[in-house]
Design a protein around this motif. Structure first.
Motif, PDB file in Angstrom:
ATOM      1  N   LEU A   1     -63.670  -2.009 -25.513  1.00 18.76           N
ATOM      2  CA  LEU A   1     -63.070  -1.810 -26.775  1.00 18.76           C
ATOM      3  C   LEU A   1     -61.906  -2.517 -26.961  1.00 18.76           C
ATOM      4  O   LEU A   1     -60.987  -2.395 -26.642  1.00 18.76           O
ATOM      5  CB  LEU A   1     -62.851   0.531 -27.102  1.00 18.76           C
ATOM      6  CG  LEU A   1     -62.567   0.535 -28.335  1.00 18.76           C
ATOM      7  CD1 LEU A   1     -63.643  -0.007 -29.306  1.00 18.76           C
ATOM      8  CD2 LEU A   1     -62.080   1.766 -28.128  1.00 18.76           C
ATOM      9  N   SER A   2     -61.541  -2.899 -28.178  1.00 16.24           N
ATOM     10  CA  SER A   2     -60.222  -4.489 -28.825  1.00 16.24           C
ATOM     11  C   SER A   2     -59.125  -2.577 -28.207  1.00 16.24           C
ATOM     12  O   SER A   2     -59.235  -2.256 -28.682  1.00 16.24           O
ATOM     13  CB  SER A   2     -60.613  -4.557 -29.497  1.00 16.24           C
ATOM     14  OG  SER A   2     -59.316  -5.045 -30.092  1.00 16.24           O
ATOM     15  N   SER A   3     -57.797  -3.609 -27.258  1.00 17.39           N
ATOM     16  CA  SER A   3     -56.729  -2.608 -27.315  1.00 17.39           C
ATOM     17  C   SER A   3     -56.552  -2.388 -29.192  1.00 17.39           C
ATOM     18  O   SER A   3     -55.482  -1.243 -28.815  1.00 17.39           O
ATOM     19  CB  SER A   3     -55.845  -3.874 -26.685  1.00 17.39           C
ATOM     20  OG  SER A   3     -56.186  -3.836 -25.095  1.00 17.39           O
TER      21      SER A   3
ATOM     22  N   LEU B   1     -65.785  -4.433 -30.478  1.00 16.98           N
ATOM     23  CA  LEU B   1     -66.503  -3.594 -29.488  1.00 16.98           C
ATOM     24  C   LEU B   1     -67.586  -5.000 -28.645  1.00 16.98           C
ATOM     25  O   LEU B   1     -68.535  -5.417 -28.819  1.00 16.98           O
ATOM     26  CB  LEU B   1     -66.852  -2.015 -29.086  1.00 16.98           C
ATOM     27  CG  LEU B   1     -67.550  -1.882 -29.973  1.00 16.98           C
ATOM     28  CD1 LEU B   1     -69.148  -2.265 -28.918  1.00 16.98           C
ATOM     29  CD2 LEU B   1     -67.925  -0.408 -30.709  1.00 16.98           C
TER      30      LEU B   1
ATOM     31  N   SER C   1     -63.597   0.877 -21.785  1.00 16.03           N
ATOM     32  CA  SER C   1     -61.902   0.240 -21.575  1.00 16.03           C
ATOM     33  C   SER C   1     -61.589  -0.499 -22.574  1.00 16.03           C
ATOM     34  O   SER C   1     -62.042  -0.324 -23.486  1.00 16.03           O
ATOM     35  CB  SER C   1     -62.451   0.133 -20.126  1.00 16.03           C
ATOM     36  OG  SER C   1     -63.603  -1.379 -20.270  1.00 16.03           O
ATOM     37  N   LEU C   2     -60.506  -0.633 -22.547  1.00 18.30           N
ATOM     38  CA  LEU C   2     -59.471  -1.493 -23.516  1.00 18.30           C
ATOM     39  C   LEU C   2     -59.430  -2.867 -23.225  1.00 18.30           C
ATOM     40  O   LEU C   2     -59.528  -3.254 -21.838  1.00 18.30           O
ATOM     41  CB  LEU C   2     -58.236  -0.544 -24.158  1.00 18.30           C
ATOM     42  CG  LEU C   2     -58.330   0.544 -24.669  1.00 18.30           C
ATOM     43  CD1 LEU C   2     -56.804   1.476 -23.734  1.00 18.30           C
ATOM     44  CD2 LEU C   2     -59.448   0.861 -25.625  1.00 18.30           C
ATOM     45  N   SER C   3     -59.452  -3.623 -23.908  1.00 19.11           N
ATOM     46  CA  SER C   3     -59.455  -5.147 -23.671  1.00 19.11           C
ATOM     47  C   SER C   3     -58.727  -5.805 -24.163  1.00 19.11           C
ATOM     48  O   SER C   3     -58.935  -5.865 -25.931  1.00 19.11           O
ATOM     49  CB  SER C   3     -60.583  -5.428 -23.339  1.00 19.11           C
ATOM     50  OG  SER C   3     -60.498  -7.419 -23.863  1.00 19.11           O
ATOM     51  N   ASP C   4     -57.027  -6.741 -24.220  1.00 16.79           N
ATOM     52  CA  ASP C   4     -57.226  -7.800 -24.958  1.00 16.79           C
ATOM     53  C   ASP C   4     -57.400  -8.475 -25.309  1.00 16.79           C
ATOM     54  O   ASP C   4     -56.998  -9.113 -26.267  1.00 16.79           O
ATOM     55  CB  ASP C   4     -55.472  -8.599 -24.783  1.00 16.79           C
ATOM     56  CG  ASP C   4     -54.798  -7.259 -24.490  1.00 16.79           C
ATOM     57  OD1 ASP C   4     -54.417  -5.723 -25.463  1.00 16.79           O
ATOM     58  OD2 ASP C   4     -53.776  -6.704 -23.257  1.00 16.79           O
TER      59      ASP C   4
ATOM     60  N   LYS D   1     -59.463   5.637 -28.862  1.00 12.33           N
ATOM     61  CA  LYS D   1     -60.325   5.489 -27.541  1.00 12.33           C
ATOM     62  C   LYS D   1     -61.184   6.866 -27.497  1.00 12.33           C
ATOM     63  O   LYS D   1     -62.015   7.232 -26.612  1.00 12.33           O
ATOM     64  CB  LYS D   1     -59.274   4.704 -26.736  1.00 12.33           C
ATOM     65  CG  LYS D   1     -60.317   5.033 -25.592  1.00 12.33           C
ATOM     66  CD  LYS D   1     -59.355   4.445 -23.877  1.00 12.33           C
ATOM     67  CE  LYS D   1     -60.417   4.416 -22.332  1.00 12.33           C
ATOM     68  NZ  LYS D   1     -59.344   4.079 -21.749  1.00 12.33           N
TER      69      LYS D   1
ATOM     70  N   HIS E   1     -58.357  -1.209 -30.760  1.00 13.99           N
ATOM     71  CA  HIS E   1     -58.044   0.328 -31.693  1.00 13.99           C
ATOM     72  C   HIS E   1     -57.765   1.467 -30.173  1.00 13.99           C
ATOM     73  O   HIS E   1     -58.920   2.714 -30.246  1.00 13.99           O
ATOM     74  CB  HIS E   1     -59.637   0.443 -31.280  1.00 13.99           C
ATOM     75  CG  HIS E   1     -60.219  -0.646 -32.462  1.00 13.99           C
ATOM     76  ND1 HIS E   1     -59.537  -0.999 -33.513  1.00 13.99           N
ATOM     77  CD2 HIS E   1     -60.733  -1.648 -32.689  1.00 13.99           C
ATOM     78  CE1 HIS E   1     -60.513  -0.952 -33.764  1.00 13.99           C
ATOM     79  NE2 HIS E   1     -61.067  -2.530 -33.506  1.00 13.99           N
ATOM     80  N   SER E   2     -57.044   1.140 -28.995  1.00 19.96           N
ATOM     81  CA  SER E   2     -56.883   2.360 -28.278  1.00 19.96           C
ATOM     82  C   SER E   2     -56.469   3.589 -28.904  1.00 19.96           C
ATOM     83  O   SER E   2     -56.853   4.596 -28.110  1.00 19.96           O
ATOM     84  CB  SER E   2     -55.284   1.067 -27.916  1.00 19.96           C
ATOM     85  OG  SER E   2     -54.253   1.743 -28.154  1.00 19.96           O
TER      86      SER E   2
END
Length: 196
Positions: free
Chosen positions: A123-125, A157, A148-151, A131, A127-128
């Motif tokens: 998931l894009s950070s 996503l 998980s999150l990713s920058d 989550k 949208h943290s």
């Protein structure tokens, strides 16, 4: 004893088939609703940009009168392409501006329709904050994935699988729409497929 086992197995399969049909029906209704919503949004964008487009095209036409016909066509085509690109940029902005519930519903629908067993959700950070709510929503549908999150993703996503990844980032969604709908969008805006 074998007949009893066969009966239980058949009942389980029948229940699973009923659940699958219900899920497909709900997914189809959701898809239709989202398609109608996207059409309304795009029609609104078309309406908002039509006057601006006319002015931009008129300016290019006036300026191009002294230029050669080919150069004028090139400039007009470039301007139309920029306007069409602006429409898709606005679509991306609309995706980013979805409220919390809309975003969760949108992502849950993507995951439900496209995720496979063993996939991991990246998931894009951006949208943290949703989550945990997304995980809860998926749990209601008996879907369980590592999230998980990713920058590296600006919005949206990615479904990361063993053999391949499925990119549902906002950039990928808009890029796909741009590829498949560019001519139709230009036709709605200009009455042509983007050519002068």
């Amino acid at each position: 004893m074998a007949e009893n086992t066969n009966g239980i197995t058949e009942a389980i399969i029948a229940k699973a088939n009923e659940d699958a049909e219900r899920i497909l029906s709900v997914a189809e209704e959701y898809k239709q609703a989202k398609l109608e919503e996207a059409t309304k949004v795009s029609d609104g964008i078309f309406a908002d940009t039509r006057e601006e487009t006319k002015n931009a095209c008129a300016f290019i036409r006036e300026r191009g009168e002294s230029s050669s016909r080919i150069e004028r066509k090139k400039a007009l085509t470039r301007a139309k392409a920029e306007v069409v690109d602006g429409v898709f940029d606005a679509v991306r902005d609309k995706l980013i501006a979805l409220d919390k519930e809309q975003t969760i519903g949108f992502f849950a629908s993507i995951i439900e329709k496209n995720a496979e067993a063993g996939d991991k959700i990246v998931l894009s950070s951006r949208h943290s904050a949703i989550k945990d709510d997304l995980i809860k929503e998926l749990g209601k549908k008996n879907l369980h994935f590592d999230v998980s999150l990713s920058d590296a993703i600006d919005g949206g996503l990615v479904l990361s699988g063993k053999s391949s990844d499925k990119d549902y980032s906002f950039d990928a969604i808009v890029g796909f729409c741009k590829e498949t709908m560019r001519a139709e969008t230009a036709k709605k805006l200009f009455g042509t497929e983007g050519n002068a």
